[in-house]
Design an enzyme around this catalytic site. Structure first.
Site, PDB file in Angstrom:
ATOM      1  N   ASP A 110       0.851  -1.186   0.000  1.00  9.71           N
ATOM      2  CA  ASP A 110       0.000   0.000   0.000  1.00  9.71           C
ATOM      3  C   ASP A 110       0.892   1.242   0.000  1.00  9.71           C
ATOM      4  O   ASP A 110       1.639   1.483   0.948  1.00  9.71           O
ATOM      5  CB  ASP A 110      -0.893  -0.010   1.249  1.00  9.71           C
ATOM      6  CG  ASP A 110      -1.831   1.185   1.282  1.00  9.71           C
ATOM      7  OD1 ASP A 110      -2.955   1.063   0.777  1.00  9.71           O
ATOM      8  OD2 ASP A 110      -1.430   2.250   1.811  1.00  9.71           O
ATOM      9  N   TYR A 167       3.063   9.680  -0.047  1.00 10.53           N
ATOM     10  CA  TYR A 167       4.029   8.988   0.830  1.00 10.53           C
ATOM     11  C   TYR A 167       5.453   9.071   0.299  1.00 10.53           C
ATOM     12  O   TYR A 167       6.403   8.835   1.050  1.00 10.53           O
ATOM     13  CB  TYR A 167       3.691   7.499   0.978  1.00 10.53           C
ATOM     14  CG  TYR A 167       2.344   7.153   1.548  1.00 10.53           C
ATOM     15  CD1 TYR A 167       1.558   8.100   2.208  1.00 10.53           C
ATOM     16  CD2 TYR A 167       1.847   5.858   1.423  1.00 10.53           C
ATOM     17  CE1 TYR A 167       0.312   7.765   2.707  1.00 10.53           C
ATOM     18  CE2 TYR A 167       0.610   5.511   1.930  1.00 10.53           C
ATOM     19  CZ  TYR A 167      -0.160   6.467   2.565  1.00 10.53           C
ATOM     20  OH  TYR A 167      -1.386   6.114   3.051  1.00 10.53           O
ATOM     21  N   LYS A 223      -2.555   5.913  -4.372  1.00  9.42           N
ATOM     22  CA  LYS A 223      -3.633   6.883  -4.119  1.00  9.42           C
ATOM     23  C   LYS A 223      -3.383   8.213  -4.807  1.00  9.42           C
ATOM     24  O   LYS A 223      -2.241   8.667  -4.920  1.00  9.42           O
ATOM     25  CB  LYS A 223      -3.774   7.105  -2.603  1.00  9.42           C
ATOM     26  CG  LYS A 223      -3.959   5.812  -1.821  1.00  9.42           C
ATOM     27  CD  LYS A 223      -4.019   6.045  -0.315  1.00  9.42           C
ATOM     28  CE  LYS A 223      -3.865   4.739   0.438  1.00  9.42           C
ATOM     29  NZ  LYS A 223      -2.459   4.323   0.559  1.00  9.42           N
ATOM     30  N   HIS A 240      -7.447   9.777  -2.111  1.00  4.90           N
ATOM     31  CA  HIS A 240      -6.867   9.718  -0.766  1.00  4.90           C
ATOM     32  C   HIS A 240      -7.741  10.369   0.318  1.00  4.90           C
ATOM     33  O   HIS A 240      -7.902   9.829   1.406  1.00  4.90           O
ATOM     34  CB  HIS A 240      -5.475  10.375  -0.784  1.00  4.90           C
ATOM     35  CG  HIS A 240      -4.547   9.824   0.251  1.00  4.90           C
ATOM     36  ND1 HIS A 240      -3.201   9.670   0.044  1.00  4.90           N
ATOM     37  CD2 HIS A 240      -4.770   9.374   1.504  1.00  4.90           C
ATOM     38  CE1 HIS A 240      -2.642   9.153   1.121  1.00  4.90           C
ATOM     39  NE2 HIS A 240      -3.578   8.976   2.021  1.00  4.90           N
TER      40      HIS A 240
END
Length: 324
Positions: A54, A59, A89, A122
């Site tokens: 994930d 990120y 995302k 997101h």
């Protein structure tokens, strides 16, 4: 090597298997851009049996995830790309109809992949900022045109760049809105969920609509000062059950989530804990233990106001209220 059970989500290919444990890759330092998640850690995860990773544009871990998959293929740890399941995302600065497809194409470039298995919105807001910074300035936040953005998500699936599409941090009310016009309904809703924030109503709503919930912060994101807490790990009820079963508190929490029928995004880069987090499938919780967990006082932890933004904002206030 552990074998992780699968559940099924809706996709362009019909009901598609997805491993119920995902290796989360969000860290404070990766989001801040001060430290990179090393592909070697993710390769270790593959060796242990993890097959679902994930990540997200925000990120800044898409590149190491992609590098780890390429290396796992080279080493023969996996035989083909189809053996791994990749979730990424759409970040809020691309939450515009014309920006969704370019954002996914950039994520695919970062990952070095031709497609992802699952692409999520997101958060249900739009951020008018080119470069991500925290806190997000108040004037950069706007309401999302969900119909337009969802059309962009559907285009991504129709083009074969993602097998499934879904949402993250969406309330039942916002999902109902999508379902009212969607040609392709969301396959997944990824939300904060653990024994101290059980999301029973939302999980029930999602199940009734053929949407699978993914639980993030399944252990309260303990050790993460930006959005984590220790309340799950310090919960007396969970500690008591763990002691009586000879398990860790983390294993009790993860097993409880597994029994709720959700996918679990768990993150640890410690090899021993990575192993322990997979050791939850050959035992179960008793009716009495489940009843005890049901009695735990409920408290949500992750709020937009106070984390992503410091001042009051109407768009965020509405999202926060709906998620309670």
């Amino acid at each position: 090597m552990a074998t992780i059970p699968v559940t099924k989500i809706s996709s362009s290919e019909g009901a598609r298997p997805v491993p119920v444990i995902a290796m989360g890759t969000a860290t404070e330092s990766s989001i801040a851009g001060t430290e990179v998640v090393k592909p070697s850690i993710l390769i270790e995860a593959v060796k242990l049996g993890y097959r679902h990773f994930d990540t997200a544009a925000i990120y800044q871990t898409e590149k190491p995830v992609g590098e780890a998959i390429a290396e796992a293929l080279r080493l023969g740890l996996i035989k083909s790309r189809s053996e791994v399941f990749i979730t990424t995302k759409l970040w809020c600065n691309s939450a515009d109809r014309h920006l969704v497809l370019p954002a996914l194409k950039q994520s695919l470039k970062n990952l070095g992949l031709e497609y992802v298995d699952l692409y999520l919105i997101h958060w249900p807001f739009k951020a008018n900022q080119k470069k991500f910074e925290l806190p997000i300035p108040n004037e950069c936040i706007a309401a999302m045109d969900i119909k337009a953005v969802w059309e962009g998500m559907e285009e991504c699936q129709n083009l074969g760049l993602t097998k499934s599409i879904g949402v993250s941090n969406f309330s039942a009310k916002r999902i109902e809105q999508i379902l009212s016009f969607a040609k392709i309904p969301p396959a997944v809703n990824q939300v904060e969920m653990n024994p101290l924030w059980q999301q029973k109503k939302l999980n029930r709503f999602c199940k009734e609509n053929g949407i699978v919930v993914t639980a993030y912060s399944p252990l309260g994101a303990t050790g993460n000062s930006a959005w984590g807490h220790n309340r799950v790990m310090e919960c007396d009820i969970l500690q008591g059950i763990a002691e009586s079963k000879g398990k860790t508190v983390a294993q009790i929490s993860l097993r409880w989530l597994y029994e709720q029928g959700v996918i679990i995004a768990v993150k640890s880069f410690n090899t021993e804990r990575m192993k322990q987090n997979l050791d939850i499938f050959d035992w179960s919780l008793t009716e009495e233990e489940l009843n005890k967990i049901d009695q735990i006082p409920q408290r949500r932890h992750i709020y937009l106001i106070g984390s992503i933004i410091t001042e009051l904002n109407d768009v965020f206030a509405e999202i926060d209220t709906e998620l309670d």
